[in-house]
Design a protein around this motif. Structure first.
Motif, PDB file in Angstrom:
ATOM      1  N   ALA A 245      -9.667  -0.890  -8.030  1.00  0.00           N
ATOM      2  CA  ALA A 245      -8.319  -1.490  -8.109  1.00  0.00           C
ATOM      3  C   ALA A 245      -7.371  -0.588  -8.886  1.00  0.00           C
ATOM      4  O   ALA A 245      -6.203  -0.408  -8.496  1.00  0.00           O
ATOM      5  CB  ALA A 245      -8.399  -2.869  -8.764  1.00  0.00           C
ATOM      6  N   VAL A 246      -7.855   0.004  -9.965  1.00  0.00           N
ATOM      7  CA  VAL A 246      -6.983   0.880 -10.763  1.00  0.00           C
ATOM      8  C   VAL A 246      -6.619   2.138  -9.972  1.00  0.00           C
ATOM      9  O   VAL A 246      -5.481   2.610 -10.023  1.00  0.00           O
ATOM     10  CB  VAL A 246      -7.642   1.205 -12.126  1.00  0.00           C
ATOM     11  N   LYS A 247      -7.578   2.629  -9.217  1.00  0.00           N
ATOM     12  CA  LYS A 247      -7.284   3.812  -8.368  1.00  0.00           C
ATOM     13  C   LYS A 247      -6.160   3.462  -7.380  1.00  0.00           C
ATOM     14  O   LYS A 247      -5.229   4.241  -7.164  1.00  0.00           O
ATOM     15  CB  LYS A 247      -8.560   4.209  -7.618  1.00  0.00           C
ATOM     16  N   LEU A 248      -6.230   2.280  -6.817  1.00  0.00           N
ATOM     17  CA  LEU A 248      -5.188   1.846  -5.885  1.00  0.00           C
ATOM     18  C   LEU A 248      -3.852   1.686  -6.622  1.00  0.00           C
ATOM     19  O   LEU A 248      -2.807   2.131  -6.134  1.00  0.00           O
ATOM     20  CB  LEU A 248      -5.609   0.515  -5.235  1.00  0.00           C
ATOM     21  N   ALA A 249      -3.918   1.080  -7.820  1.00  0.00           N
ATOM     22  CA  ALA A 249      -2.690   0.895  -8.605  1.00  0.00           C
ATOM     23  C   ALA A 249      -2.032   2.237  -8.889  1.00  0.00           C
ATOM     24  O   ALA A 249      -0.808   2.389  -8.774  1.00  0.00           O
ATOM     25  CB  ALA A 249      -3.029   0.180  -9.926  1.00  0.00           C
ATOM     26  N   GLU A 250      -2.845   3.229  -9.242  1.00  0.00           N
ATOM     27  CA  GLU A 250      -2.290   4.544  -9.581  1.00  0.00           C
ATOM     28  C   GLU A 250      -1.626   5.217  -8.376  1.00  0.00           C
ATOM     29  O   GLU A 250      -0.739   6.043  -8.539  1.00  0.00           O
ATOM     30  CB  GLU A 250      -3.395   5.441 -10.163  1.00  0.00           C
ATOM     31  N   SER A 251      -2.055   4.812  -7.175  1.00  0.00           N
ATOM     32  CA  SER A 251      -1.431   5.402  -5.982  1.00  0.00           C
ATOM     33  C   SER A 251      -0.139   4.677  -5.596  1.00  0.00           C
ATOM     34  O   SER A 251       0.609   5.163  -4.762  1.00  0.00           O
ATOM     35  CB  SER A 251      -2.422   5.372  -4.807  1.00  0.00           C
ATOM     36  N   LEU A 252       0.116   3.515  -6.211  1.00  0.00           N
ATOM     37  CA  LEU A 252       1.262   2.699  -5.789  1.00  0.00           C
ATOM     38  C   LEU A 252       2.321   2.512  -6.874  1.00  0.00           C
ATOM     39  O   LEU A 252       3.497   2.313  -6.561  1.00  0.00           O
ATOM     40  CB  LEU A 252       0.771   1.303  -5.363  1.00  0.00           C
ATOM     41  N   LEU A 253       1.898   2.527  -8.139  1.00  0.00           N
ATOM     42  CA  LEU A 253       2.819   2.171  -9.219  1.00  0.00           C
ATOM     43  C   LEU A 253       3.292   3.422  -9.961  1.00  0.00           C
ATOM     44  O   LEU A 253       2.513   4.370 -10.153  1.00  0.00           O
ATOM     45  CB  LEU A 253       2.129   1.236 -10.212  1.00  0.00           C
ATOM     46  N   ALA A 254       4.561   3.386 -10.406  1.00  0.00           N
ATOM     47  CA  ALA A 254       5.122   4.552 -11.099  1.00  0.00           C
ATOM     48  C   ALA A 254       4.406   4.785 -12.430  1.00  0.00           C
ATOM     49  O   ALA A 254       4.131   5.930 -12.805  1.00  0.00           O
ATOM     50  CB  ALA A 254       6.609   4.327 -11.339  1.00  0.00           C
ATOM     51  N   ASP A 255       4.077   3.704 -13.135  1.00  0.00           N
ATOM     52  CA  ASP A 255       3.482   3.856 -14.468  1.00  0.00           C
ATOM     53  C   ASP A 255       1.990   3.604 -14.432  1.00  0.00           C
ATOM     54  O   ASP A 255       1.492   2.833 -13.616  1.00  0.00           O
ATOM     55  CB  ASP A 255       4.139   2.869 -15.445  1.00  0.00           C
TER      56      ASP A 255
END
Ligand code: NAP
Length: 293
Positions: A245-255
């Motif tokens: 989930a964090v890997k996905l977040a890092e690909s989508l979120l600016a921060d």
């Protein structure tokens, strides 16, 4: 008779495979370790020597294995199901995998003529064994309709989030939020324990307060009692889901996702020392008294 190849007979897959037998499908099984299949074979399932063998003549192939690596092995490995599955076979990935992996598998299996849907599940092993899982589907709408006869035996609710990969996006955010809640509960209880509070009163207050989500309700009693018998979801699986989930977040979120990253770190510690134990046992790691300076 309709043929289902079922691959992966862990805590979840074993019960799900049994549902296809109950529903009258011809079921061919493969699991890395055969012992977990014996009782299902006694109930009428056929045993295959490899995923490749299981997929021969299957109308649908359903996989329920640990992670991306296991999924790649059973679908695309040397003896993977994609080797023999015929064009038009429905490929249903129920394992919780990463978003990139789900989309890649969709491309790879579509290129071989298979119909792929990502279909991670919500519910514990008892829901898997009784056909009461919630299925989180990512698929073209027409493909989902083709897959429906193979979903109904295992799920009581089907939620269609959109194209391939979207079921996995929802599953990952759901389990990430769970990781944050469980890690937060462990630290909250640890603080109360080390401060010397009456833990029965703490428990009663938590369960009647606003923080008592179903996750918190499920874990708080067990954490306080240090009762981790009958693990349903392991520390290793929780870490895997939160990390995906964090890997996905890092690909989508600016921060950088700070809270989520902290939960992954907490579960990385739990995975390192107790990978196969219940995810709630991580309280043993965090509830250590501070050494006097
Ligand atoms: P589990 O009991 O640990 O079973 C894992 C399964 O994956 C076993 O069949 C295992 O084979 C197989 N496997 C692992 N590595 C493999 C590899 N390299 N090659 C081939 N097979 C491999 O896990 P589970 O609890 O059933 O979970 C299965 C999936 O469902 C996971 O993705 C999990 O995140 C998800 N899930 C679990 C729950 C839950 O409450 N447990 C709820 C919802 C979703 P062996 O039997 O030979 O080890």
């Amino acid at each position: 008779m309709t043929r289902v190849a079922f691959i992966g007979l862990g805590r979840m897959g074993h019960g799900m495979a049994g549902r296809y037998l109950d529903a009258g499908f011809t079921v061919t099984l493969w699991n890395r370790s055969k012992a977990k299949a014996e009782d299902l074979i006694a109930r009428g399932a056929l045993w295959a020597t490899s995923p490749e063998d299981a997929a021969i003549d299957a109308d649908a192939v359903v996989t329920m294995v640990a992670d991306d690596e296991a999924s790649r092995t059973v679908w695309l490995g040397l003896k993977g199901a994609a080797k023999t599955a015929k064009a038009g076979t429905i490929a249903i990935e129920c394992s919780t995998v990463s978003y990139d992996h789900a989309r890649e598998m969709g491309r790879e299996l579509n290129a071989r003529g298979l119909i792929y849907i990502d279909c991670p599940v919500m519910g514990l092993p008892d829901a898997a064994a009784s056909g009461k899982l919630t299925l989180l589907a990512g698929a073209d709408a027409a493909d989902l309709e083709r897959a429906r006869p193979y979903l109904e035996p295992i799920g009581s609710t089907i939620r269609h989030f959109g194209a391939v990969g979207s079921g996995t996006v929802y599953k990952l955010i759901n389990n990430l939020m769970g990781a944050i809640q469980i890690a937060g509960l462990a630290e909250g209880l640890a603080i109360a324990e080390q401060a010397g509070l009456d833990m029965n009163l703490v428990l009663e207050s938590i369960l009647s307060g606003v923080a008592a989500s179903p996750q918190v309700q499920r874990h708080s009693r067990r954490m306080v009692a240090r009762d981790f018998t009958g693990a349903t979801f392991t520390a290793a699986l929780r870490h895997k889901d939160a990390a995906y989930a964090v890997k996905l977040a890092e690909s989508l979120l600016a921060d950088k996702p700070l809270v989520s990253s902290a939960a992954v770190e907490a579960y990385d510690r739990a995975r390192a020392t107790m990978p196969d134990d219940d995810e709630g046992k991580m309280i043993e790691l965090v509830s250590q008294p501070k050494k006097p300076s």
